[in-house]
Design a protein around this motif. Structure first.
Motif, PDB file in Angstrom:
ATOM      1  N   GLU A   1       0.865  -1.184   0.000  1.00  0.00           N
ATOM      2  CA  GLU A   1       0.000   0.000   0.000  1.00  0.00           C
ATOM      3  C   GLU A   1       0.898   1.228   0.000  1.00  0.00           C
ATOM      4  O   GLU A   1       1.831   1.325   0.793  1.00  0.00           O
ATOM      5  CB  GLU A   1      -0.853  -0.029   1.267  1.00  0.00           C
ATOM      6  N   VAL A   2       0.643   2.144  -0.914  1.00  0.00           N
ATOM      7  CA  VAL A   2       1.392   3.401  -0.978  1.00  0.00           C
ATOM      8  C   VAL A   2       0.457   4.524  -0.559  1.00  0.00           C
ATOM      9  O   VAL A   2      -0.674   4.603  -1.031  1.00  0.00           O
ATOM     10  CB  VAL A   2       1.931   3.669  -2.398  1.00  0.00           C
ATOM     11  N   GLU A   3       0.925   5.355   0.359  1.00  0.00           N
ATOM     12  CA  GLU A   3       0.155   6.510   0.813  1.00  0.00           C
ATOM     13  C   GLU A   3       0.999   7.766   0.641  1.00  0.00           C
ATOM     14  O   GLU A   3       2.205   7.745   0.891  1.00  0.00           O
ATOM     15  CB  GLU A   3      -0.221   6.368   2.291  1.00  0.00           C
ATOM     16  N   VAL A   4       0.351   8.827   0.228  1.00  0.00           N
ATOM     17  CA  VAL A   4       1.034  10.110   0.092  1.00  0.00           C
ATOM     18  C   VAL A   4       0.228  11.170   0.828  1.00  0.00           C
ATOM     19  O   VAL A   4      -1.008  11.131   0.830  1.00  0.00           O
ATOM     20  CB  VAL A   4       1.257  10.490  -1.394  1.00  0.00           C
ATOM     21  N   MET A   5       0.924  12.083   1.478  1.00  0.00           N
ATOM     22  CA  MET A   5       0.273  13.173   2.206  1.00  0.00           C
ATOM     23  C   MET A   5       0.982  14.470   1.850  1.00  0.00           C
ATOM     24  O   MET A   5       2.203  14.573   1.975  1.00  0.00           O
ATOM     25  CB  MET A   5       0.365  12.941   3.717  1.00  0.00           C
TER      26      MET A   5
END
Length: 154
Positions: free
Chosen positions: A117-121
């Motif tokens: 899972e890739v998350e960006v903020m």
């Protein structure tokens, strides 16, 4: 993950650097925002807990994190190396990008199959809507698959 402990990634729009202790105060101040915590499904942590979290993220083998920063404006720093504490100072920080690895629910653990899972903020609202999230994900995926990360090239 120790994999990126000494890795910085640079594009014309973004600088990605390992999450270091000097980033924690800024990151912690971002996470004081209730809307940001809700959007990222994050718990409110004390500064001490945030430092412990940064350290655990560096050590855990199932997470990979970079802090996203504005790229250095000086081409001389690009030619040599990213200057820790300067090119990634708090005023340059924008957000982060993370990779989480989980055992695949469709395979048994012995097969070693994982779900990623890739998350960006983008924590700084003044940088929303500028395509920086897309650039962060593009650079991060390049690293994972072709730049020496965890994919077929690494």
């Amino acid at each position: 993950m120790k994999l990126n402990a000494k890795t910085a990634l640079l594009s014309p729009k973004i600088l990605l650097v390992p999450y270091e202790p000097h980033h924690v105060p800024t990151y912690h101040s971002w996470m004081e925002d209730e809307d940001l915590r809700t959007a990222t499904a994050s718990d409110r942590l004390t500064l001490l807990e945030e430092h412990a979290m940064q350290k655990s993220w560096r050590e855990d083998g199932d997470k990979l994190t970079f802090i996203a920063c504005l790229p250095p404006s000086s081409s001389s720093s690009i030619a040599k190396a990213v200057r820790a504490g300067k090119d990634d100072a708090s005023e340059c920080m924008l957000g982060d990008v993370n990779l989480f690895l989980y055992p695949s629910p469709e395979h048994n653990e012995a097969e070693g199959k994982v779900v990623a899972e890739v998350e960006v903020m983008i924590a700084r609202r003044e940088f929303h809507g500028m395509g920086l999230g897309r650039e962060i994900v593009r650079l991060f995926l390049w690293y994972l698959f072709w730049g020496g990360g965890v994919g077929p090239g690494g």
